[in-house]
Design an enzyme around this catalytic site. Structure first.
Site, PDB file in Angstrom:
ATOM      1  N   LYS A  40       7.341  22.656 -14.793  1.00 28.49           N
ATOM      2  CA  LYS A  40       6.537  21.490 -14.395  1.00 28.49           C
ATOM      3  C   LYS A  40       6.178  21.575 -12.910  1.00 28.49           C
ATOM      4  CE  LYS A  40       5.263  16.876 -14.857  1.00 28.49           C
ATOM      5  NZ  LYS A  40       5.354  15.619 -15.558  1.00 28.49           N
ATOM      6  N   ARG A  51       0.820  -1.236   0.000  1.00 27.22           N
ATOM      7  CA  ARG A  51       0.000   0.000   0.000  1.00 27.22           C
ATOM      8  C   ARG A  51       0.845   1.274   0.000  1.00 27.22           C
ATOM      9  NH1 ARG A  51      -3.617  -2.771   3.704  1.00 27.22           N
ATOM     10  NH2 ARG A  51      -5.269  -3.674   2.421  1.00 27.22           N
ATOM     11  N   GLU A  61      -4.431  16.736 -11.464  1.00 21.41           N
ATOM     12  CA  GLU A  61      -5.009  17.027 -12.775  1.00 21.41           C
ATOM     13  C   GLU A  61      -6.529  17.208 -12.746  1.00 21.41           C
ATOM     14  OE1 GLU A  61      -2.892  15.179 -16.080  1.00 21.41           O
ATOM     15  OE2 GLU A  61      -4.824  14.947 -17.067  1.00 21.41           O
ATOM     16  N   HIS A  76      -0.603  15.082 -26.455  1.00 23.58           N
ATOM     17  CA  HIS A  76      -0.604  13.703 -25.961  1.00 23.58           C
ATOM     18  C   HIS A  76      -1.833  12.916 -26.394  1.00 23.58           C
ATOM     19  CE1 HIS A  76       2.758  15.171 -23.681  1.00 23.58           C
ATOM     20  NE2 HIS A  76       2.916  14.048 -23.025  1.00 23.58           N
ATOM     21  N   ASN A 131      -0.549  17.923 -21.096  1.00 25.42           N
ATOM     22  CA  ASN A 131      -0.837  16.861 -22.068  1.00 25.42           C
ATOM     23  C   ASN A 131      -0.953  17.386 -23.492  1.00 25.42           C
ATOM     24  OD1 ASN A 131      -0.983  14.805 -20.073  1.00 25.42           O
ATOM     25  ND2 ASN A 131      -2.973  15.599 -19.478  1.00 25.42           N
ATOM     26  N   ARG A 154      -3.310  21.255 -14.691  1.00 24.33           N
ATOM     27  CA  ARG A 154      -2.264  20.272 -15.022  1.00 24.33           C
ATOM     28  C   ARG A 154      -2.510  19.599 -16.376  1.00 24.33           C
ATOM     29  NH1 ARG A 154       0.923  15.771 -11.378  1.00 24.33           N
ATOM     30  NH2 ARG A 154       2.017  14.857 -13.155  1.00 24.33           N
ATOM     31  N   HIS A 191      -0.557   9.736 -27.865  1.00 22.61           N
ATOM     32  CA  HIS A 191      -0.788   8.410 -27.275  1.00 22.61           C
ATOM     33  C   HIS A 191      -1.455   7.485 -28.287  1.00 22.61           C
ATOM     34  CE1 HIS A 191      -0.657   9.817 -22.774  1.00 22.61           C
ATOM     35  NE2 HIS A 191       0.539   9.709 -23.318  1.00 22.61           N
ATOM     36  N   LYS A 220       3.089  11.153 -11.550  1.00 21.26           N
ATOM     37  CA  LYS A 220       2.250  10.265 -12.364  1.00 21.26           C
ATOM     38  C   LYS A 220       3.002   8.963 -12.544  1.00 21.26           C
ATOM     39  CE  LYS A 220      -0.699  13.209 -15.169  1.00 21.26           C
ATOM     40  NZ  LYS A 220      -1.015  13.642 -16.541  1.00 21.26           N
ATOM     41  N   HIS A 265       7.979   7.966 -27.254  1.00 18.65           N
ATOM     42  CA  HIS A 265       6.907   8.809 -26.709  1.00 18.65           C
ATOM     43  C   HIS A 265       7.071  10.278 -27.134  1.00 18.65           C
ATOM     44  CE1 HIS A 265       3.962  10.407 -23.905  1.00 18.65           C
ATOM     45  NE2 HIS A 265       4.887  11.226 -23.430  1.00 18.65           N
ATOM     46  N   GLU A 274       9.380  17.435 -25.348  1.00 21.58           N
ATOM     47  CA  GLU A 274       8.673  17.848 -24.120  1.00 21.58           C
ATOM     48  C   GLU A 274       9.170  19.220 -23.645  1.00 21.58           C
ATOM     49  OE1 GLU A 274       6.067  16.191 -23.006  1.00 21.58           O
ATOM     50  OE2 GLU A 274       6.374  14.022 -23.206  1.00 21.58           O
TER      51      GLU A 274
HETATM   52  P1  NAD Z   1      12.636   5.077 -22.069  1.00 23.48           P
HETATM   53  O1  NAD Z   1      12.462   5.017 -20.626  1.00 23.48           O
HETATM   54  O2  NAD Z   1      12.143   3.938 -22.892  1.00 23.48           O
HETATM   55  O3  NAD Z   1      14.177   5.332 -22.376  1.00 23.48           O
HETATM   56  C1  NAD Z   1      14.595   5.417 -23.698  1.00 23.48           C
HETATM   57  C2  NAD Z   1      15.791   4.482 -23.986  1.00 23.48           C
HETATM   58  O4  NAD Z   1      16.967   5.082 -23.467  1.00 23.48           O
HETATM   59  C3  NAD Z   1      15.686   3.130 -23.376  1.00 23.48           C
HETATM   60  O5  NAD Z   1      16.150   2.166 -24.270  1.00 23.48           O
HETATM   61  C4  NAD Z   1      16.601   3.221 -22.172  1.00 23.48           C
HETATM   62  O6  NAD Z   1      17.118   1.974 -21.776  1.00 23.48           O
HETATM   63  C5  NAD Z   1      17.674   4.120 -22.693  1.00 23.48           C
HETATM   64  N1  NAD Z   1      18.404   4.885 -21.698  1.00 23.48           N
HETATM   65  C6  NAD Z   1      17.904   5.479 -20.591  1.00 23.48           C
HETATM   66  N2  NAD Z   1      18.835   6.232 -20.017  1.00 23.48           N
HETATM   67  C7  NAD Z   1      19.958   6.087 -20.733  1.00 23.48           C
HETATM   68  C8  NAD Z   1      21.265   6.628 -20.643  1.00 23.48           C
HETATM   69  N3  NAD Z   1      21.580   7.527 -19.713  1.00 23.48           N
HETATM   70  N4  NAD Z   1      22.178   6.255 -21.550  1.00 23.48           N
HETATM   71  C9  NAD Z   1      21.854   5.390 -22.548  1.00 23.48           C
HETATM   72  N5  NAD Z   1      20.636   4.870 -22.709  1.00 23.48           N
HETATM   73  C10 NAD Z   1      19.701   5.223 -21.806  1.00 23.48           C
HETATM   74  O7  NAD Z   1      11.937   6.375 -22.695  1.00 23.48           O
HETATM   75  P2  NAD Z   1      11.712   7.854 -22.130  1.00 23.48           P
HETATM   76  O8  NAD Z   1      11.585   8.684 -23.337  1.00 23.48           O
HETATM   77  O9  NAD Z   1      12.698   8.209 -21.107  1.00 23.48           O
HETATM   78  O10 NAD Z   1      10.312   7.764 -21.395  1.00 23.48           O
HETATM   79  C11 NAD Z   1       9.116   7.526 -22.093  1.00 23.48           C
HETATM   80  C12 NAD Z   1       8.072   7.064 -21.091  1.00 23.48           C
HETATM   81  O11 NAD Z   1       7.825   8.101 -20.161  1.00 23.48           O
HETATM   82  C13 NAD Z   1       6.735   6.739 -21.726  1.00 23.48           C
HETATM   83  O12 NAD Z   1       6.283   5.512 -21.237  1.00 23.48           O
HETATM   84  C14 NAD Z   1       5.836   7.862 -21.271  1.00 23.48           C
HETATM   85  O13 NAD Z   1       4.496   7.470 -21.151  1.00 23.48           O
HETATM   86  C15 NAD Z   1       6.432   8.214 -19.945  1.00 23.48           C
HETATM   87  N6  NAD Z   1       6.139   9.593 -19.506  1.00 23.48           N
HETATM   88  C16 NAD Z   1       5.655   9.746 -18.247  1.00 23.48           C
HETATM   89  C17 NAD Z   1       5.403  11.011 -17.776  1.00 23.48           C
HETATM   90  C18 NAD Z   1       4.931  11.199 -16.367  1.00 23.48           C
HETATM   91  O14 NAD Z   1       4.584  12.327 -16.013  1.00 23.48           O
HETATM   92  N7  NAD Z   1       4.941  10.183 -15.556  1.00 23.48           N
HETATM   93  C19 NAD Z   1       5.645  12.131 -18.596  1.00 23.48           C
HETATM   94  C20 NAD Z   1       6.155  11.927 -19.865  1.00 23.48           C
HETATM   95  C21 NAD Z   1       6.410  10.638 -20.317  1.00 23.48           C
HETATM   96  N1  GLY Z   2       3.251  14.534 -18.484  1.00 20.23           N
HETATM   97  C1  GLY Z   2       1.986  15.000 -18.021  1.00 20.23           C
HETATM   98  C2  GLY Z   2       1.927  15.253 -16.560  1.00 20.23           C
HETATM   99  O1  GLY Z   2       2.854  15.011 -15.835  1.00 20.23           O
HETATM  100  O2  GLY Z   2       0.917  15.686 -16.078  1.00 20.23           O
END
Ligand code: NAD
Ligand code: GLY
Length: 367
Positions: free
Chosen positions: A236, A130, A246, A257, A254, A250, A261, A152, A274, A194
């Site tokens: 942010k 939890r 949100e 997005h 998006n 907030r 998405h 998130k 992404h 972003e």
């Molecule tokens: P990712 O996490 O898939 O990383 C991209 C690639 O880079 C992967 O292959 C990873 O292994 C590699 N990598 C990571 N760090 C590295 C480094 N320092 N050196 C070499 N390789 C490295 O992709 P991302 O773009 O970081 O994240 C995308 C995800 O984030 C999506 O799932 C998206 O939905 C999510 N997201 C979440 C939020 C949120 O607010 N929670 C906001 C935006 C995106």
């Molecule tokens: N990436 C959208 C949010 O964090 O709200």
């Protein structure tokens, strides 16, 4: 060595617990991870470092050494690398390891990776026993400017992206820009999408600064990248502080997005990163706003030009409009069956617009 701290101010008098935390940005910070965690409050010695094999091969050793130096006993758990593994099946495997190793409520989880690892590790932290404390150590530009901040967490469902999740704030975000040196150029570009988003939704002057830098934005060897991370995190943090869960403002984070998405889901999370899908989505949002009379044509033109200067694609071909609409209808912002889009009114200002399926389908057919 320059070091920046940004407060994410959450909670307040009416809340049972203050969920405020700090974002620390500093080159070499990974080596200080364990010591920083100790400053946040009492934690069990045993903790779990969640990463993936790619990031693990590069940074697991340094992270573990830093944790051990501070007296922690880290269990390392690796999730397979890729958006296609961002699902409950992989989460279950992480729960198995944590339970087998008897990690307790005071045991922290540390997310070492990009947005995929961050969202998944955060979701595990939100739900294991939890809720246990967790920290974000983002290693991609996208994660450093966006996903590690704001709480998130979640995973994808076969019907759509990020449909299962929780709002759950970390106790700290530790950003080490040195880690970006090993990142592929394509991932840097995806993260910049972003960054551009913040200029469109919040601060026109930031967008102008990005326009002036143009093609050089992808060069992360300069100090400029730290400026971009700091600026993005400040925006942010400000937005999330106004609306943690949100219920209002907030949602502007998006921008692009709803389209993005759907593009990711329709291409099986394999064709576009992404950030790349968001880039296309932001241009689509701009063009949709023009069609609806919300902004003038210059707005999407400037967005497109900047994204192209960065080296990002700005169009998607071959998606069937009805399928595109159906994929968008699974968006979390759908209210009473109606799609809600974030659309630009100008560079630096957006609005939330409820749009009928008919208008959306017309747009998708014409574009
Ligand atoms: P990712 O996490 O898939 O990383 C991209 C690639 O880079 C992967 O292959 C990873 O292994 C590699 N990598 C990571 N760090 C590295 C480094 N320092 N050196 C070499 N390789 C490295 O992709 P991302 O773009 O970081 O994240 C995308 C995800 O984030 C999506 O799932 C998206 O939905 C999510 N997201 C979440 C939020 C949120 O607010 N929670 C906001 C935006 C995106
Ligand atoms: N990436 C959208 C949010 O964090 O709200």
């Amino acid at each position: 060595m320059s070091s920046t701290t940004i407060d994410v101010n959450l909670g307040g008098a009416s809340q049972s617990k203050d969920r405020s935390y700090k974002i620390a940005i500093e080159r070499g910070l990974l080596n200080d991870l364990g010591a920083r965690m100790l400053t946040v409050g009492p934690l069990n010695k045993r903790c779990a470092l969640i990463t993936n094999p790619t990031v693990g091969a590069l940074y697991r050793k340094a992270a573990v050494a830093s944790l051990e130096d501070a007296g922690f006993l880290p269990l390392v758990i690796e999730i397979p690398d890729g958006e296609e593994y961002k699902n409950l099946t992989e989460i279950e495997k992480v729960y198995d390891r944590l339970l087998e190793e008897r990690l307790e409520r005071g045991s922290a989880i540390i997310a070492l990776g990009g947005g995929v690892v961050g969202d998944m590790a955060g979701f595990v932290a939100a739900t294991y026993l939890r809720g246990v404390p967790y920290f974000q150590v983002p290693t991609t530009l996208l994660a450093q400017v966006d996903s590690s901040v704001g709480g998130k967490t979640g995973v994808n469902h076969r019907l759509g992206k990020n449909l299962i999740g929780a709002f759950y704030q970390p106790l700290g975000v530790y950003i080490d820009p040195e880690l970006l040196k090993t990142l592929e150029a394509r991932e840097v570009r995806a993260g910049l999408a972003e960054v551009v988003k913040y200029g469109i939704i919040w601060e026109g002057s930031f967008f102008e600064m990005l326009e002036e830098s143009g093609t050089s934005l992808g060069d992360i060897s300069t100090g400029k990248v730290i400026e971009l991370i700091e600026h993005s995190c400040r925006i942010k943090a400000e937005v999330v502080a106004k609306d943690e869960r949100e219920s209002g403002v907030r949602a502007i984070l998006n921008l692009g997005h709803t389209f993005g998405h759907a593009i990711e889901a329709l291409t099986n999370y394999s064709k576009y990163k992404h950030g790349e899908a968001v880039a296309i989505g932001m241009v689509m949002a701009g063009k949709f706003a023009v069609k609806l009379g919300i902004c003038d044509a210059q707005v999407p033109e400037r967005i497109e030009k900047l994204l192209e200067a960065i080296g990002l694609e700005t169009h998607v071909d071959g998606l069937e409009p009805k399928e595109f609409l159906a994929a968008m209808k699974l968006d979390k912002k759908v209210k009473g069956g109606t799609l809600r889009f974030v659309l630009p009114k100008a560079i630096g200002e957006v609005s939330l617009c409820d749009i009928s399926d008919g208008d959306t389908l017309n747009f998708l057919t014409d574009i």
